[in-house]
Design a protein around this motif. Structure first.
Motif, PDB file in Angstrom:
ATOM      1  N   GLY A 318       0.614  -0.548   0.233  1.00  0.00           N
ATOM      2  CA  GLY A 318       0.203   0.319  -0.487  1.00  0.00           C
ATOM      3  C   GLY A 318       0.981   1.606  -0.067  1.00  0.00           C
ATOM      4  O   GLY A 318       0.306   2.233  -0.461  1.00  0.00           O
ATOM      5  N   ASP A 322       1.461   4.261  -3.216  1.00  0.00           N
ATOM      6  CA  ASP A 322       1.126   5.857  -2.984  1.00  0.00           C
ATOM      7  C   ASP A 322       2.561   6.432  -3.223  1.00  0.00           C
ATOM      8  O   ASP A 322       2.235   7.562  -4.015  1.00  0.00           O
ATOM      9  CB  ASP A 322       1.262   6.336  -1.739  1.00  0.00           C
ATOM     10  N   GLN A 339      -4.590   2.034  -1.405  1.00  0.00           N
ATOM     11  CA  GLN A 339      -3.726   1.884  -0.889  1.00  0.00           C
ATOM     12  C   GLN A 339      -4.291   1.773   0.889  1.00  0.00           C
ATOM     13  O   GLN A 339      -3.804   0.521   1.138  1.00  0.00           O
ATOM     14  CB  GLN A 339      -2.730   2.967  -0.456  1.00  0.00           C
TER      15      GLN A 339
END
Length: 470
Positions: A318, A322, A339
Motif C-alpha cells: 500500500g 502511494d 493503498q
C-alpha cells in the motif's frame, strides 16, 4: 430469548452495509463531469475538449466497444473499469446502485477471506466485519469519489475488489506452504481474473506483479509451483501491459502536460496530499506499529509468524502504491484508495487472529475507549451523511427535472441555487463523505457542455458564485 449466532450477526451487519450503501447510491444522481461524458460514445479527443453537437448517447454493446477502442487510442488503457462505467451509465443507474452496494460487501468479504488464510467461508466474525467497514468509512479521503460516483467506483472500488479476489488463492498457497489443490479449470478462470485485476490502476499492479514473480520463483524452488499460479500471473501481466502500453496514455500526457515533464513530482501538492493521507490514516498505522512492537507476545500466544509477514506485505504494498504516484503529474485523492484497501486488509489480518487467539494488541481500557468513539463517530457521521445526501438528492432532482422539461427547446438552463452541502462545515460534519456538486462558472467548460448535451439543452449557465473553478 435465543441468542443470535456470530455468523448470523456478521451477515446481518453485511446486510446493513449493503442497505446503507444502496441508499447512498440511490440518493446520488450522476456526478457532473465523467458520469455524463461516459454516457456518450467517445469522440476521440481529450476529455477537456467539450462534446460536439453531434455527440450521441451509448445505446448498445457495439457503442461501448467502439468507445473503448477510441478511448484506448486517445485517452487511457483502463478498459475493464470503463467498460463497467459505460455499461451501467447506459442501462441505468438503478442497476448500478444495487451492484455497487454488493461490491462494497464483496470488498469486506475479500478482506476477511484473506485474513482467514485464503479460505472462502461464510463463517465470519461480526466484530471484524464491522471493523472492516468502519475503516473503509472513516479513513477514506474521497469516499464519494471512490464509493458512490459511477466512474470513480468502477475505477477504484471495483478494481480493488478484483485485485483482492485475485490474491486469495495465492495467499492460501503461501499460508498452507503449497498444500492446496484446485481443479484443472481453475487455471483458465484465474487467467481471466488476472486480466481483470491487471487492467486496473497504473500505480498498483507493477508492485503486485513484481512480488508475484518473486513468489512464483520461491514456489518453484520449493517445488510447490502449480499451473494455475502461472495462468493467473500471465493474465495479470497481459492486463497490466494492456493498461500501460495504451497509445492514449502518451497522447493524454502530451496534450495535458506537454512533452517536457519532471520525472518525479516533489511539489507541495503531491507531498502535501501524501502527508495528509498518512495523518488521516494515522490510527491504522499506529495499530500496525503497536502490533509489531508486541509481536513477541503475539507469537508466544500462538499468532503465526506468516500472518505477521502477510500483514506487513499488504502494508508495504500500500505504501508503495502511494509513492508511485510521485511519478504522476496528477495526484487526485481518489488514486490513494487502493493503498487504503491494502492498509485496512493488513489491520484486518492482525485483528482476526488477535480475536481468535484472544491476544489483544490494545489494552482492554484502550480498546473500549476506541470502540465507543468509533460507534459515536459512525452514528454521527452516518446520520449527517444520510441527511445531507437526502437534501442533495432533492436539489439534483429539481435540476434534472427542469433540464428534462427544457429538452429540445433550444434554451440555456440557468442554475441559480447552490447545492445544500456547498459548505466545508457540512463536508467535515459528514466525515468528509459529501461530494461537491458544482458546475464551473464558464459555460463552455466540458462538464457544462456534457450536462447540456445529455439533456438536449443549448447550454447550462451557473448564476451563483463557485468558490473554486473545477
Amino acid at each position: 430469548m435465543k441468542r443470535i449466532s456470530a455468523v448470523r450477526r456478521s451477515w446481518l451487519i453485511l446486510l446493513g452495509v449493503f442497505l446503507l450503501m444502496w441508499t447512498l447510491n440511490s440518493l446520488c444522481y450522476r456526478f457532473y463531469g465523467d458520469d455524463y461524458i461516459y454516457s456518450f460514445v467517445w469522440e476521440g479527443h481529450a476529455m477537456g475538449v467539450p462534446l460536439s453537437e453531434h455527440a450521441r448517447r451509448i445505446q448498445s454493446f457495439g457503442d461501448i466497444f467502439y468507445s473503448l477502442k477510441l478511448h484506448y487510442m486517445t485517452w487511457g488503457g483502463r478498459m475493464v473499469a470503463h467498460f463497467f462505467a459505460m455499461f451501467f451509465l447506459w442501462v441505468g443507474k438503478g442497476w448500478f446502485n444495487v451492484v455497487n452496494a454488493g461490491m462494497v460487501v464483496l470488498l469486506l468479504l475479500a478482506m476477511q477471506w484473506i485474513a482467514l488464510g485464503g479460505r472462502v467461508t461464510a463463517k465470519l466474525s461480526p466484530f471484524i466485519t464491522a471493523l472492516s467497514f468502519f475503516c473503509i468509512w472513516a479513513f477514506n479521503m474521497n469516499f464519494g469519489g471512490t464509493m458512490l460516483w459511477v466512474a470513480g467506483a468502477c475505477n477504484y472500488l471495483w478494481t480493488s475488489v478484483f485485485l483482492l479476489l485475485f490474491l486469495i488463492p495465492y495467499v492460501r498457497h503461501y499460508l498452507t506452504d503449497g498444500r492446496v489443490n484446485y481443479p484443472s479449470w481453475f487455471g483458465p478462470l484465474w487467467f481471466v481474473m488476472g486480466i481483470l485485476a491487471g487492467n486496473s490502476n497504473e500505480n498498483t499492479i507493477c508492485w503486485i506483479g513484481l512480488s508475484g514473480g518473486l513468489y512464483l520463483l520461491y514456489a518453484w524452488k520449493k517445488k510447490t509451483l502449480s499451473a494455475w499460479m502461472l495462468w493467473g500471473l500471465i493474465g495479470l501481466g497481459i492486463g497490466y501491459f494492456a493498461l500501460m502500453l495504451a497509445p492514449g496514455n502518451i497522447v493524454r500526457l502530451h496534450e495535458t502536460y506537454g512533452i517536457h515533464r519532471p520525472l518525479v513530482y516533489l511539489d507541495g501538492s503531491h507531498l502535501g496530499l501524501l502527508w495528509l493521507d498518512a495523518i488521516f490514516q494515522s490510527l491504522l498505522w499506529f495499530y500496525l506499529f503497536k502490533s509489531w512492537r508486541c509481536r513477541e507476545r503475539l507469537l508466544a500466544g500462538g499468532f503465526g509468524q506468516e500472518y505477521l509477514h502477510l500483514a506487513a506485505w499488504f502494508a508495504v504494498m500500500g505504501m508503495l502504491f502511494d509513492l508511485t504516484m510521485l511519478f504522476s503529474p496528477l495526484l487526485p485523492g481518489r488514486s490513494l484508495f487502493p493503498q487504503q484497501v491494502f492498509l485496512v486488509t493488513a489491520v484486518v489480518i492482525i485483528s482476526v487472529w488477535s480475536e481468535v487467539l484472544q491476544s489483544r494488541v490494545l489494552e482492554r481500557c484502550s480498546f473500549r475507549l476506541f470502540y465507543a468513539l468509533a460507534v459515536l463517530y459512525m452514528t454521527f457521521t452516518g446520520t449527517v451523511t444520510l441527511i445531507m445526501y437526502g437534501r442533495q438528492h432533492q436539489y439534483m432532482h429539481a435540476i434534472c427535472a427542469e433540464a428534462e422539461s427544457l429538452r429540445g427547446k433550444g434554451k440555456v438552463m440557468v442554475i441559480s441555487t447552490p447545492p445544500p452541502s456547498d459548505d466545508n462545515y457540512w463536508h467535515f460534519m459528514s466525515g468528509i463523505h459529501m461530494v461537491e456538486m458544482n458546475l464551473p462558472i464558464k459555460d463552455g467548460r466540458w462538464e457544462n457542455v456534457a450536462f447540456a448535451r445529455y439533456f438536449g439543452l443549448k447550454g447550462v449557465h451557473v448564476a451563483y458564485s463557485v468558490k473554486e473553478e473545477q
